[in-house]
Enzyme design. Structure first.
Site, mmCIF file in Angstrom:
data_model
loop_
_atom_site.group_PDB
_atom_site.id
_atom_site.type_symbol
_atom_site.label_atom_id
_atom_site.label_comp_id
_atom_site.label_asym_id
_atom_site.label_seq_id
_atom_site.Cartn_x
_atom_site.Cartn_y
_atom_site.Cartn_z
ATOM 1 N N HIS A 1 24.259 48.320 44.906
ATOM 2 C CA HIS A 1 24.330 47.396 46.067
ATOM 3 C C HIS A 1 24.179 45.938 45.626
ATOM 4 O O HIS A 1 23.676 45.107 46.391
ATOM 5 C CB HIS A 1 23.262 47.714 47.114
ATOM 6 C CG HIS A 1 23.147 49.168 47.430
ATOM 7 N ND1 HIS A 1 23.914 49.794 48.379
ATOM 8 C CD2 HIS A 1 22.366 50.145 46.879
ATOM 9 C CE1 HIS A 1 23.604 51.083 48.432
ATOM 10 N NE2 HIS A 1 22.682 51.325 47.509
ATOM 11 N N SER B 1 39.360 22.445 35.224
ATOM 12 C CA SER B 1 39.802 22.025 36.543
ATOM 13 C C SER B 1 40.452 20.658 36.412
ATOM 14 O O SER B 1 40.064 19.852 35.572
ATOM 15 C CB SER B 1 38.603 21.956 37.481
ATOM 16 O OG SER B 1 38.873 21.064 38.547
ATOM 17 N N LYS C 1 34.079 22.052 34.726
ATOM 18 C CA LYS C 1 34.449 23.454 34.957
ATOM 19 C C LYS C 1 35.068 24.157 33.753
ATOM 20 O O LYS C 1 35.843 23.596 32.996
ATOM 21 C CB LYS C 1 35.449 23.530 36.119
ATOM 22 C CG LYS C 1 34.873 23.096 37.443
ATOM 23 C CD LYS C 1 34.020 24.174 38.064
ATOM 24 C CE LYS C 1 34.910 25.261 38.541
ATOM 25 N NZ LYS C 1 35.077 25.436 39.930
ATOM 26 N N GLU D 1 40.321 36.672 36.555
ATOM 27 C CA GLU D 1 40.671 36.454 37.965
ATOM 28 C C GLU D 1 42.124 36.843 38.228
ATOM 29 O O GLU D 1 42.450 37.505 39.215
ATOM 30 C CB GLU D 1 40.465 34.983 38.351
ATOM 31 C CG GLU D 1 39.014 34.592 38.485
ATOM 32 C CD GLU D 1 38.851 33.100 38.693
ATOM 33 O OE1 GLU D 1 39.656 32.481 39.410
ATOM 34 O OE2 GLU D 1 37.892 32.533 38.114
ATOM 35 N N GLN E 1 68.276 52.862 43.744
ATOM 36 C CA GLN E 1 68.419 51.693 42.874
ATOM 37 C C GLN E 1 67.198 50.787 42.982
ATOM 38 O O GLN E 1 66.884 50.041 42.064
ATOM 39 C CB GLN E 1 69.697 50.935 43.267
ATOM 40 C CG GLN E 1 70.025 49.763 42.379
ATOM 41 C CD GLN E 1 71.456 49.318 42.574
ATOM 42 O OE1 GLN E 1 72.398 50.018 42.221
ATOM 43 N NE2 GLN E 1 71.640 48.158 43.169
#
Ligand code: ARG
Length: 464
Positions: free
Chosen positions: A163, A284, A290, A297, A329
């Site tokens: 969880h 970025s 960044k 991803e 096709q």
């Protein structure tokens, strides 16, 4: 334009009074994607021609001419000099037309006892079979890379989650081995699918078989098929094998996607469990700080299209009456894109696995928070004679007290712990360590470093 079209439509058949429009021609043509089947198409044609000659359906002379023409066509394709014509609709007609240009009547005899329906079904099976072999090899490379990573970190401890909440300490090696299991099943599934791919449709002709004395087993042997398809209607219309292949591919991508999700979470600065080598990340355009895990991803995203291709093929087949219909096709582009996506993804991930830096301190810090060893304390009490449900309750009280005080279970003194159960003695402190916790789960499938090493050895001996 019309003149040109009508010339071509004459070449197609005397049966037609008017040519198809340019738009319809473009709509029905497949050559711009199915030319990818050129190699297997020629392979299938050569096997068919050899059989025709052996059965005296065509002459040895014709067979030799067909071989000569096909050799030249192969050279032209390899050199990028083959001219693919939309007017000739698909890969099959393009190659046959060129063959006839090169060798005359022998080229026109190649299609004896054959139809494009069994021809294309054969081509796709040859194509899928070789891609399965390719993918099984790539799955092996990826597993070997993950096994190296697992071995390096057989003792590295991180929190295991359920969880997304801290559950119990596990080893990073064990975590990587979970993915090795998934990719092992994927290889198994691909090889199982291969058995059903590896049947020869050729000989079914358009749908009902042929009046010529063909030898289908001979063609099957030449092309390394295990058997022939045993019903001509099924042979030309079946695409189950392509659907199975896409299903197996979708599962591969699903596994890659789950792994990607973990990599993304682990690489977040808020978690900081791993770093991924720069060559798999990008920056970025606006935020200079960044470093984004683009590859995982993107793989997570590409899983969507591979899953989509599976649904596309299932939907393609569901309404088709027997036998061949032009709908078929449409099997090619989903199939080709599935192959391209899975192949690229597996290659990149095998490389990326070697570019992962694990940060054991961050993992350890995280495992020390969240009462990861609470189950160990409960198990300890059970071993001292307390029924498990009572032990569970006693530890719940202890955890609650720790939450109130803002400390870990191992921070309590022996006296403080004995408030929750008088069965607790000094040997408890060893049980509450992370190392003690993982080492205690020492059975097949458990997270103990010793088991991780055994499992790695087992996988390696299987892969070598
Ligand atoms: N291009 C076709 C395909 O991909 C080849 C078979 C066409 N057969 C036919 N009768 N139209 O399925």
């Amino acid at each position: 334009m019309t003149a040109q079209l009508s010339k071509k439509s004459e070449a197609w058949s005397a049966r037609f009074n008017e040519p198809v429009s340019d738009l319809v021609k473009r709509y029905t043509a497949s050559v711009f994607f199915d030319k990818r089947l050129a190699q297997v198409d020629i392979q299938g044609s050569l096997a068919h021609a050899e059989m025709l000659a052996h059965q005296n359906i065509i002459s040895q002379q014709d067979h030799a001419e067909i071989q000569r023409g096909m050799a030249q066509i192969q050279e032209e394709i390899a050199a990028g000099k083959f001219e693919w014509l939309l007017d000739l609709e698909d890969v099959h007609l393009n190659i046959e037309k060129r063959l006839t240009e090169l060798v005359g009547d022998a080229g026109k005899r190649l299609h004896t006892g054959r139809s494009r329906n069994d021809q294309v079904a054969t081509d796709i099976r040859l194509y899928v079979r070789s891609e399965i072999d390719n993918i099984v090899g790539l799955l092996r490379d990826l597993r070997l890379a993950l096994l190296d990573l697992a071995e390096k970190h057989a003792d590295t401890i991180l929190p295991g989650f359920t969880h997304m909440q801290v559950a119990q300490p596990i080893t990073f090696g064990h975590h990587m081995l979970a993915y090795v299991e998934m990719f092992s099943r994927d290889a198994e599934r691909m090889l199982d699918c291969r058995k059903r791919v590896n049947r020869l449709p050729l000989g079914a002709a358009a749908l009902a078989g042929t009046t010529f004395p063909i030898d289908r087993e001979r063609v099957a042997r030449t092309l390394d098929f295990e058997d022939v398809c045993h019903n001509s209607l099924d042979a030309v219309s079946d695409r189950d094998f392509a659907i199975e292949f896409c299903a197996a591919a979708a599962l591969i991508m699903t596994h890659v996607s789950r792994m990607s999700e973990e990599f993304v979470i682990w690489m977040s600065p808020r978690v900081g469990f791993i770093d991924i080598a720069d060559r798999f990340c990008t920056g970025s355009s606006i935020m200079p700080q960044k470093k984004n895990p683009d590859v995982p991803e993107l793989a997570r995203g590409k899983t969507g299209r591979v899953n989509g291709h599976l649904i596309a093929l299932l939907t393609l087949m569901k309404g088709q009456p027997l036998a061949y219909n032009k709908d078929n096709q449409e099997d090619k582009e989903p199939l080709f894109d599935t192959v391209d996506t899975v192949v690229d993804t597996l290659r990149i991930f095998a490389d990326m696995a070697t570019g992962i830096t694990v940060k054991p301190e961050a993992m350890r810090d995280a495992a020390l928070q969240g009462y990861a060893t609470a189950t160990d304390l409960a198990d300890y009490l059970v071993k001292k004679g307390l029924p498990f449900r009572d032990a569970h309750e006693a530890v719940a009280h202890a955890v609650r007290a720790c939450v109130d005080r803002g400390c870990d279970l191992s921070n309590l003194t022996l006296e403080e712990m004995r408030v929750f159960s008088s069965l607790i003695e000094a040997d408890i402190f060893e049980v509450l360590t992370l190392e003690g916790s993982v080492a205690a789960r020492n059975h097949v499938g458990g997270t103990a470093p010793q088991q991780v090493r055994l499992a790695i050895a087992r996988h390696r001996s299987h892969l070598n």
